[in-house]
Design an enzyme around this catalytic site. Sequence first.
Site, PDB file in Angstrom:
ATOM      1  N   CYS A  39      52.389  34.043  -5.912  1.00 50.65           N
ATOM      2  CA  CYS A  39      52.502  32.564  -5.923  1.00 50.65           C
ATOM      3  C   CYS A  39      53.654  32.271  -6.591  1.00 50.65           C
ATOM      4  CB  CYS A  39      51.284  31.989  -6.460  1.00 50.65           C
ATOM      5  SG  CYS A  39      49.564  32.518  -6.274  1.00 50.65           S
ATOM      6  N   ARG A  41      57.631  33.658  -2.173  1.00 51.97           N
ATOM      7  CA  ARG A  41      56.649  34.187  -3.133  1.00 51.97           C
ATOM      8  C   ARG A  41      55.465  34.127  -2.455  1.00 51.97           C
ATOM      9  NH1 ARG A  41      58.697  35.297  -7.955  1.00 51.97           N
ATOM     10  NH2 ARG A  41      56.716  35.753  -8.891  1.00 51.97           N
ATOM     11  N   TRP A  93      49.674  32.471  -2.643  1.00 54.53           N
ATOM     12  CA  TRP A  93      49.286  33.747  -1.766  1.00 54.53           C
ATOM     13  C   TRP A  93      47.851  33.868  -2.408  1.00 54.53           C
ATOM     14  CZ3 TRP A  93      48.030  38.711  -2.832  1.00 54.53           C
ATOM     15  CH2 TRP A  93      48.101  39.592  -1.830  1.00 54.53           C
ATOM     16  N   ASN A 138      49.540  31.663 -11.318  1.00 54.89           N
ATOM     17  CA  ASN A 138      49.955  32.862 -10.736  1.00 54.89           C
ATOM     18  C   ASN A 138      49.449  34.003 -11.307  1.00 54.89           C
ATOM     19  OD1 ASN A 138      51.328  34.742  -9.149  1.00 54.89           O
ATOM     20  ND2 ASN A 138      53.372  34.586 -10.084  1.00 54.89           N
ATOM     21  N   GLY A 139      48.622  34.661 -10.834  1.00 53.06           N
ATOM     22  CA  GLY A 139      48.185  35.879 -11.421  1.00 53.06           C
ATOM     23  C   GLY A 139      46.457  36.211 -11.077  1.00 53.06           C
ATOM     24  N   GLU A 166      61.087  54.167   5.842  1.00 53.03           N
ATOM     25  CA  GLU A 166      61.567  52.844   5.616  1.00 53.03           C
ATOM     26  C   GLU A 166      61.541  52.075   6.925  1.00 53.03           C
ATOM     27  OE1 GLU A 166      61.918  50.936   3.241  1.00 53.03           O
ATOM     28  OE2 GLU A 166      63.247  49.202   3.911  1.00 53.03           O
ATOM     29  N   LYS A 176      59.703  48.708   7.776  1.00 54.64           N
ATOM     30  CA  LYS A 176      60.256  47.371   8.129  1.00 54.64           C
ATOM     31  C   LYS A 176      59.612  46.870   9.357  1.00 54.64           C
ATOM     32  CE  LYS A 176      61.937  46.587   5.315  1.00 54.64           C
ATOM     33  NZ  LYS A 176      62.066  46.998   4.204  1.00 54.64           N
ATOM     34  N   GLU A 202      56.071  45.611   8.668  1.00 53.08           N
ATOM     35  CA  GLU A 202      56.098  44.376   7.918  1.00 53.08           C
ATOM     36  C   GLU A 202      56.354  43.136   8.708  1.00 53.08           C
ATOM     37  OE1 GLU A 202      57.407  44.491   3.801  1.00 53.08           O
ATOM     38  OE2 GLU A 202      59.403  45.365   4.795  1.00 53.08           O
ATOM     39  N   HIS A 209      52.525  68.487  14.124  1.00 53.80           N
ATOM     40  CA  HIS A 209      51.246  68.950  13.739  1.00 53.80           C
ATOM     41  C   HIS A 209      50.136  67.814  13.441  1.00 53.80           C
ATOM     42  CE1 HIS A 209      52.881  72.722  11.698  1.00 53.80           C
ATOM     43  NE2 HIS A 209      53.876  71.971  11.320  1.00 53.80           N
ATOM     44  N   LYS A 231      57.200  38.241  -1.280  1.00 54.18           N
ATOM     45  CA  LYS A 231      58.307  39.070  -1.722  1.00 54.18           C
ATOM     46  C   LYS A 231      58.077  39.867  -3.076  1.00 54.18           C
ATOM     47  CE  LYS A 231      62.647  40.167  -1.640  1.00 54.18           C
ATOM     48  NZ  LYS A 231      63.031  41.256  -0.780  1.00 54.18           N
TER      49      LYS A 231
HETATM   50  C1  AGP Z   1      60.022  45.725   1.120  1.00 48.85           C
HETATM   51  O1  AGP Z   1      60.359  45.070   2.327  1.00 48.85           O
HETATM   52  C2  AGP Z   1      58.597  45.284   0.808  1.00 48.85           C
HETATM   53  N1  AGP Z   1      58.511  43.826   1.231  1.00 48.85           N
HETATM   54  C3  AGP Z   1      57.777  45.793  -0.497  1.00 48.85           C
HETATM   55  O2  AGP Z   1      57.420  47.053   0.095  1.00 48.85           O
HETATM   56  C4  AGP Z   1      58.714  46.037  -1.644  1.00 48.85           C
HETATM   57  O3  AGP Z   1      59.805  46.773  -1.625  1.00 48.85           O
HETATM   58  C5  AGP Z   1      57.536  46.199  -2.890  1.00 48.85           C
HETATM   59  O4  AGP Z   1      56.856  45.357  -2.953  1.00 48.85           O
HETATM   60  C6  AGP Z   1      58.403  46.636  -4.250  1.00 48.85           C
HETATM   61  O5  AGP Z   1      59.134  45.468  -4.539  1.00 48.85           O
HETATM   62  P1  AGP Z   1      60.292  45.481  -5.798  1.00 48.85           P
HETATM   63  O6  AGP Z   1      61.349  46.230  -5.306  1.00 48.85           O
HETATM   64  O7  AGP Z   1      60.604  43.997  -6.087  1.00 48.85           O
HETATM   65  O8  AGP Z   1      59.282  45.897  -6.975  1.00 48.85           O
END
Ligand code: AGP
Length: 619
Positions: free
Chosen positions: A2, A27, A74, A100-101, A492, A496, A499, A515, A614
């Site tokens: 959040c 966020r 969030w 937030n938490g 990666e 990408k 997500e 496999h 994020k």
């Molecule tokens: C990356 O595209 C993601 N949104 C996510 O996996 C991110 O890398 C992960 O949450 C770690 O974040 P940080 O690097 O801010 O710790």
Amino acid sequence: MCGIVGYVGRQKAAAIMLEGLKRLEYRGYDSAGLAVLQNNGLTLVKCIGRVAALAKLASGKKLTGTCGISHTRWATHGGVTDANAHPHVSSDGQIALVHNGVIENYVHMKRFLLEKGYTFKSETDTEVLANLIAYHYAKQPEPAVNGEGSRFLEAVRKTLLHVEGTYGIAVLSPAHPGELVAARKGSPLILGVGDHEHLIASDVSALVSRTQNVVYLKDGELVHVTPAGFTLSTLDLADVSPVIDQVTWSVDEAELGEHPHFMRKEIFEQPLALENAMRGRFSADGSSANFGGLNLTPADFRTIDRFVFTSCGTGWHACLVAEHLIERFARIPVEVDYASEFRYRNAPLDRDALFFVISQSGETIDTLAALREAKRKGYKCMAICNVVGSTIAREADGGIYQHAGPEIGVASTKAFTSQLLIAAMFALYVARMRDMSFADGVEYVAGLKAVPDLARRVLEQAPHIQQIALRYAKYNDFLFLGRLSLFPIALEGALKLKEISYIHAEGYPAAEMKHGPIALISDQCPSVFLVPKGELFNKVLSSMQEIKARKGLIIAIVPECLDLPEGLADEVITIPDCHEAALPVLATIPVQLLSYYIAVARGCDVDKPRNLAKSVTVE
Ligand code: AGP
């Protein structure tokens, strides 16, 4: 997760908070709300949806108050509803709060408050906090011993002594116009110190348009804020002398400019981010790297017999590349662990291990917990981090700042390639302390220095990659395949695509495909191959043949010096020839662009993908 913005000063709080929330929206973005103190009372506006929906709703109200709190949510406890949106107000109307938490013992506290006659409108853990502060406020002696402000502060402090879990909170009370109380434990919170005004925010992006002067709150600290000043203390009543830091980036860096999305902007900023990662970090003789922030001498490094790298998500992929490069060039064993697993599995570590965490935001709770666990066991912990002053950066014993600039898009791009380049530089640094020769070091440094220009050349292929994306956006399953240092890039690429476009994608070492994953192959499941140079080239060609034999479609990302057999790949994206240590960086850019253009073609909100935030500051 959040986002929080609070304001106290001489200007209208709502407008300032809405601007801050807009910058913090990455966020969390399922609902938003604000509360301002005005006309001797509290005005509350909140709704599900984006900050734009809140701004529209707020524009219909006369919000003139100069003290307020606001939030983007969030969801954790309770669904996405207007009632669950923050701020939450105590049932006696005395306290409003954004959070937030996660409050872990909220059930027990809620039962207690219900017995005391407090009522609840939402399903959130946060509303419990608002009511518990109101309860302690009502119990405070009146008038307060040290003035009214301290009565408010004291009620918050007493409440937080009972809380288990994590929080960043900002609190206001209609009985205390012109005052805010904020506190943190496990969730980031920053105080912005302006000209006759103060702001509270979850991260600096919400503050920089008003002030560059910030105080990073530490866990267990509370701040009592008025337009004229602030006092910092701890939960156990100790005064804290504030350290005011300067934010080094400007608000322009967090603007979209000519780009339609932050993700696109950040992909195209990579050459600059890569230059910044290297700036001033090569030795004068051009054969090694320097990392002053590690606070370790070459003699310290000689005793290290293993590195342990932990992170989450994209950062974890950077750890895998670090493992490959350090083991390949420095011949020192590296262990890689998910931070979320490391923190609970009580891993046995070598006596002379050096611990690293990688985190763009520096606030990811699992990574922070892993760092704390390693420190608790007595290990020195280093951080590779992008956000200066973040919790992880501050708690690490030393580290390497990425200097990639603010990354706003939820999908990490420039921060990742900058982590890869730093990993390559670090591998060089330790390799040169061991067996790497001066000549090999000079060649390695030259190879890394070339990376920003080579990245520009990859980016020139964006229109070509966009055309491929348009042809492939209709598929719902993808495989990403690579070997050695390109296997993490396959992971990666798959992450990408998942997500931001919600396409099912899996990353595998190319040889593992036979496999199991080969069962997925059909003319409806394209494979993205990251093709290496050297001894594994022919092996990867064999894997491609196996896919072709099953009518699979192939997109190949290939160093330009290699010739693929005619017709083997359906699409070819070339990357310039480069030093082996630079290959993961250059191979990443095409998978970023491919994912981006596919997501755009499918009409997805690439900067704010569903269900994601994020920086993941809850477990
Ligand atoms: C990356 O595209 C993601 N949104 C996510 O996996 C991110 O890398 C992960 O949450 C770690 O974040 P940080 O690097 O801010 O710790």
